[in-house]
Design a protein around this motif. Structure first.
Motif, PDB file in Angstrom:
ATOM      1  N   ARG A   1       0.845  -1.199   0.000  1.00 53.93           N
ATOM      2  CA  ARG A   1       0.000   0.000   0.000  1.00 53.93           C
ATOM      3  C   ARG A   1       0.876   1.243   0.000  1.00 53.93           C
ATOM      4  NH1 ARG A   1      -3.696   2.932   4.239  1.00 53.93           N
ATOM      5  NH2 ARG A   1      -1.837   2.643   5.493  1.00 53.93           N
ATOM      6  N   PRO A   2       0.725   2.093  -0.986  1.00 55.46           N
ATOM      7  CA  PRO A   2       1.572   3.282  -1.033  1.00 55.46           C
ATOM      8  C   PRO A   2       1.239   4.232   0.120  1.00 55.46           C
ATOM      9  CG  PRO A   2       0.373   2.939  -3.112  1.00 55.46           C
ATOM     10  CD  PRO A   2      -0.222   2.019  -2.088  1.00 55.46           C
ATOM     11  N   THR A   3       2.269   4.768   0.749  1.00 52.88           N
ATOM     12  CA  THR A   3       2.060   5.810   1.756  1.00 52.88           C
ATOM     13  C   THR A   3       2.966   6.982   1.430  1.00 52.88           C
ATOM     14  OG1 THR A   3       3.687   4.714   3.161  1.00 52.88           O
ATOM     15  CG2 THR A   3       1.356   4.340   3.666  1.00 52.88           C
ATOM     16  N   PRO A   4       2.519   8.208   1.507  1.00 51.18           N
ATOM     17  CA  PRO A   4       1.123   8.576   1.755  1.00 51.18           C
ATOM     18  C   PRO A   4       0.231   8.090   0.623  1.00 51.18           C
ATOM     19  CG  PRO A   4       2.343  10.479   0.979  1.00 51.18           C
ATOM     20  CD  PRO A   4       3.344   9.386   1.208  1.00 51.18           C
ATOM     21  N   PRO A   5      -1.088   7.977   0.907  1.00 51.11           N
ATOM     22  CA  PRO A   5      -1.991   7.460  -0.110  1.00 51.11           C
ATOM     23  C   PRO A   5      -1.849   8.215  -1.425  1.00 51.11           C
ATOM     24  CG  PRO A   5      -3.144   7.761   1.946  1.00 51.11           C
ATOM     25  CD  PRO A   5      -1.788   8.350   2.139  1.00 51.11           C
ATOM     26  N   LYS A   6      -1.858   7.499  -2.511  1.00 51.63           N
ATOM     27  CA  LYS A   6      -1.789   8.172  -3.807  1.00 51.63           C
ATOM     28  C   LYS A   6      -2.541   7.346  -4.821  1.00 51.63           C
ATOM     29  CE  LYS A   6       2.870   6.239  -4.314  1.00 51.63           C
ATOM     30  NZ  LYS A   6       4.281   6.598  -4.567  1.00 51.63           N
ATOM     31  N   THR A   7      -2.857   7.956  -5.914  1.00 55.85           N
ATOM     32  CA  THR A   7      -3.557   7.235  -6.967  1.00 55.85           C
ATOM     33  C   THR A   7      -2.541   6.477  -7.798  1.00 55.85           C
ATOM     34  OG1 THR A   7      -3.398   9.075  -8.491  1.00 55.85           O
ATOM     35  CG2 THR A   7      -5.319   9.017  -7.042  1.00 55.85           C
ATOM     36  N   LEU A   8      -3.031   5.596  -8.621  1.00 49.24           N
ATOM     37  CA  LEU A   8      -2.143   4.788  -9.427  1.00 49.24           C
ATOM     38  C   LEU A   8      -1.271   5.636 -10.343  1.00 49.24           C
ATOM     39  CD1 LEU A   8      -1.624   1.708 -10.127  1.00 49.24           C
ATOM     40  CD2 LEU A   8      -2.704   2.350 -12.283  1.00 49.24           C
ATOM     41  N   ALA A   9      -1.791   6.783 -10.713  1.00 43.90           N
ATOM     42  CA  ALA A   9      -1.009   7.650 -11.602  1.00 43.90           C
ATOM     43  C   ALA A   9       0.333   8.008 -10.979  1.00 43.90           C
ATOM     44  CB  ALA A   9      -1.795   8.922 -11.910  1.00 43.90           C
ATOM     45  N   ASP A  10       0.388   7.926  -9.645  1.00 40.21           N
ATOM     46  CA  ASP A  10       1.629   8.283  -8.954  1.00 40.21           C
ATOM     47  C   ASP A  10       2.422   7.067  -8.497  1.00 40.21           C
ATOM     48  OD1 ASP A  10       0.964  11.027  -9.164  1.00 40.21           O
ATOM     49  OD2 ASP A  10      -0.387  10.815  -7.455  1.00 40.21           O
ATOM     50  N   LEU A  11       1.913   5.878  -8.781  1.00 37.98           N
ATOM     51  CA  LEU A  11       2.640   4.668  -8.386  1.00 37.98           C
ATOM     52  C   LEU A  11       3.971   4.624  -9.122  1.00 37.98           C
ATOM     53  CD1 LEU A  11       1.784   2.189  -6.581  1.00 37.98           C
ATOM     54  CD2 LEU A  11       1.413   0.966  -8.728  1.00 37.98           C
ATOM     55  N   THR A  12       5.018   4.254  -8.384  1.00 39.74           N
ATOM     56  CA  THR A  12       6.344   4.238  -9.010  1.00 39.74           C
ATOM     57  C   THR A  12       6.915   2.825  -8.995  1.00 39.74           C
ATOM     58  OG1 THR A  12       7.553   4.541  -6.962  1.00 39.74           O
ATOM     59  CG2 THR A  12       6.747   6.539  -8.048  1.00 39.74           C
ATOM     60  N   PRO A  13       7.933   2.583  -9.796  1.00 39.04           N
ATOM     61  CA  PRO A  13       8.558   1.242  -9.798  1.00 39.04           C
ATOM     62  C   PRO A  13       9.087   0.835  -8.425  1.00 39.04           C
ATOM     63  CG  PRO A  13       9.227   2.464 -11.741  1.00 39.04           C
ATOM     64  CD  PRO A  13       8.457   3.442 -10.865  1.00 39.04           C
ATOM     65  N   SER A  14       9.301   1.787  -7.545  1.00 39.89           N
ATOM     66  CA  SER A  14       9.813   1.392  -6.223  1.00 39.89           C
ATOM     67  C   SER A  14       8.692   0.876  -5.324  1.00 39.89           C
ATOM     68  CB  SER A  14      10.546   2.555  -5.557  1.00 39.89           C
ATOM     69  OG  SER A  14       9.645   3.610  -5.328  1.00 39.89           O
ATOM     70  N   ASP A  15       7.430   1.035  -5.761  1.00 42.63           N
ATOM     71  CA  ASP A  15       6.308   0.493  -4.988  1.00 42.63           C
ATOM     72  C   ASP A  15       6.044  -0.973  -5.312  1.00 42.63           C
ATOM     73  OD1 ASP A  15       5.609   2.926  -3.665  1.00 42.63           O
ATOM     74  OD2 ASP A  15       4.614   3.621  -5.493  1.00 42.63           O
ATOM     75  N   VAL A  16       6.633  -1.470  -6.386  1.00 39.94           N
ATOM     76  CA  VAL A  16       6.355  -2.837  -6.854  1.00 39.94           C
ATOM     77  C   VAL A  16       7.611  -3.689  -6.676  1.00 39.94           C
ATOM     78  CG1 VAL A  16       5.627  -4.254  -8.809  1.00 39.94           C
ATOM     79  CG2 VAL A  16       4.711  -1.920  -8.543  1.00 39.94           C
ATOM     80  N   TRP A  17       7.476  -4.769  -5.920  1.00 42.24           N
ATOM     81  CA  TRP A  17       8.599  -5.652  -5.653  1.00 42.24           C
ATOM     82  C   TRP A  17       8.484  -6.939  -6.462  1.00 42.24           C
ATOM     83  CZ3 TRP A  17      12.603  -5.413  -1.762  1.00 42.24           C
ATOM     84  CH2 TRP A  17      12.672  -4.165  -1.123  1.00 42.24           C
ATOM     85  N   VAL A  18       9.660  -7.482  -6.791  1.00 42.37           N
ATOM     86  CA  VAL A  18       9.704  -8.810  -7.386  1.00 42.37           C
ATOM     87  C   VAL A  18      10.011  -9.811  -6.279  1.00 42.37           C
ATOM     88  CG1 VAL A  18      10.857 -10.299  -9.060  1.00 42.37           C
ATOM     89  CG2 VAL A  18      10.498  -7.873  -9.576  1.00 42.37           C
ATOM     90  N   ALA A  19       9.277 -10.921  -6.253  1.00 39.79           N
ATOM     91  CA  ALA A  19       9.524 -11.949  -5.245  1.00 39.79           C
ATOM     92  C   ALA A  19       9.689 -13.301  -5.943  1.00 39.79           C
ATOM     93  CB  ALA A  19       8.367 -12.009  -4.254  1.00 39.79           C
TER      94      ALA A  19
END
Lengths: 270, 270, 270
Positions: free
Chosen positions: C114-132
């Motif tokens: 969950r991005p913090t502070p809250p943001k819309t997807l338009a502001d989602l960055t590659p650092s919010d998504v992890w590879v596992a």
């Protein structure tokens, strides 16, 4: 259940309710015809005399708020039909919030409070049924605001001192995980009390229902609702309004939506 | 789910249970055949050894009441079928309430208590299964009353001291908004504990299920139930019976109905 | 709703996400394509600033645990498709539990916090998504274990100090009647908080879903879940994990199942 709409639609074969609203005059309703159209109502039994000693908060909250949650009824334009939903009184002056999709572009609606002492429909009188005028609607946010005008009984004065209302909560005090409850008229189960929690608050949420599409900040809740709950209040444990029940994910119990108080608060400021 | 009936119907291909009830004698059941018909039962795991330190009331209420909620089983008249529902022991003398629609006009029913210590069906013995006689039914109010007779094991004495029972609540102490819970056997999920609230009390409520129609004072509740819950108890936080789970609005989660204790109390007075 | 599977399946017409996993190397994902596939996500609004004074426990539990519940996303092998479910971080070193049926035999999955502070997807960055990477699965018990590897952003260090995790409860402390809650991503309703109780604990429970069949000790719960909840945590009021949401009885609200912590505990011991 194909549609997420939460209004209840009456399709009553033999009863005709002429709905002759004139743009600037109060409509002329026939009480007997309204009574006939609502004949399936079993007025809820009141628990006020209860000698409860257990879990006192919820029963008390129910008793304090139930009379601020009227049934909203719109006689249909074709004979024998009508639409019902829920509403919530939010000011001492008789302003009643409901959903736009309950009243749409009707100029008037009927507002029926829970009769006290409890009685069956056979004993319902014209003074139990009020006429209200639509003050304002927002079709995009699914909000409608009514003003109580007068009881169908012409002999009763326009006394609103009997009114109970539910104050709006401060939006900054609404949080995920809080206990909430709803009162409404789902599936003809009039004045049903159901509990749940706030599951999420979703700004600028977009949803569709039938031909209509909406966008508003919503409070997602697990509180049980169904068709006919529309327009009724979602209330927190302080007895304040946090949302206006509007829709649900069809067939998925526990994922329901109310128009957030964030959207409602600006409407009522002086 | 087409019907609001809450019994569970077994349709088991290869198993035949001859049901040879004689009007005045106990029927001759074969335990092996009963065991086969119930072979899908996974006996519930007991949490009695739990070292819980949290939210102690509900786990304790479950432990205090679960053994008063037997499975009611009626072998079918055609081979390989049967009907199951729930029941609740309401007197120390072995009177068991259930729904009329679970037992209908059967003279006898089998009553299965939760085995302790927990064991799988492979270890179920004839002393775990009791034969009960129908004392009285009210088809209009959907109430049935059974009397425990004897275990299927002939070697076990008719000792009822093991029995736990759930006392009836004073109807005047039952109110909207109160916390309640159910224990029952929904969907083959034996001894399921679910919670909810009292949503309304509706006098002289009328409902239909299949070919049958009913009228009784009912307690409406949000407590989760499903097919097989019929006849089980709705209990308040004092551990007293407020209703007998009977039906639900099909497909609308959270709008369920129990026969109110108002209807049950007169049955058990001396 | 034909299937009891609780994953969410994306079928997005025009978006193609090439998924080119190499057995021993990290796959090469395109962030823009992931972002497009997830474009319907409305990131949940955070209530952290709330000045709540009521029922403080549940809102606090939500805030303490929500960031340990990522969205699990697997881009589909055919263009424009993908599968999403829920997961729960269970160690400070970045081990993430989910269901086997969410990740199946994939070697890699994407993990979105969950991005913090809250943001819309338009502001989602590659650092919010992890590879596992998938460490271990048990297809019979429907358990999968992932290890966080790195964010899609190559510029961000592999710093796991931000991680919140949910410790496993002692199985002996899990009992019927206890209050529990779930957080997950049902029906695209991301980071939904829902409450319920433990309805039963069922050892060696057998269930089927589509072509698959399973056997595990399960925690039955009334907590509301839906498609997309799979793999998320069921948590008690001490904030500890009691199960991994897995399936439900189709169309029967309130009868849901989580893989019991009894099955999970052995996986994480050193």
């Amino acid at each position: 259940m194909k549609s997420p709409w939460l209004i209840g639609v009456f399709l009553i074969g033999a009863v005709s309710i002429p709905f002759t609203a004139h743009p600037s005059d109060e409509p002329q309703y026939s009480f007997d015809q309204v009574k006939s159209a609502l004949a399936h109502i079993a007025i809820a039994h009141g628990p006020e005399a209860s000698k409860l000693t257990r879990s006192p908060l919820s029963p008390q909250l129910y008793r304090n708020t139930v009379d601020a949650v009227p049934l909203i009824f719109l006689p249909g334009q074709t004979p024998g039909t009508g639409v019902s939903g829920s509403g919530v009184v939010v000011t001492a002056s008789g302003q009643v919030l409901t959903n736009w999709h309950v009243i749409r572009d009707s100029e008037y609606a009927l507002v029926i409070f829970r009769p006290t002492p409890p009685k069956t429909l056979a004993d319902l009188t014209p003074s139990d049924v009020w006429v209200a005028r639509s003050l304002w609607t927002d079709a995009k946010k699914d909000i409608g605001l009514l003003q109580l005008l007068s009881p169908m009984s012409k002999t009763k004065s326009l006394d609103l001192t009997f009114l109970k209302f539910i104050p709006l909560e401060d939006p900054l005090r609404v949080g995920v995980g809080e206990d909430v409850f709803a009162i409404g008229h789902p599936q003809g189960m009039y004045w049903s009390y159901t509990e749940g929690v706030i599951s999420q608050i979703r700004p600028r949420f977009v949803w569709k229902a039938g031909e209509d599409s909406f966008q508003a900040t919503i409070v997602q809740t697990q509180t049980a609702i169904s068709h006919g709950s529309s327009g009724g209040p979602l209330i927190n444990k302080d007895g304040n309004l946090v949302g206006l029940i509007s829709t649900m994910i069809t067939g998925q119990a526990g994922f329901n939506f109310a128009i957030a108080v964030h959207e409602l608060q600006p409407l009522l400021l002086p």
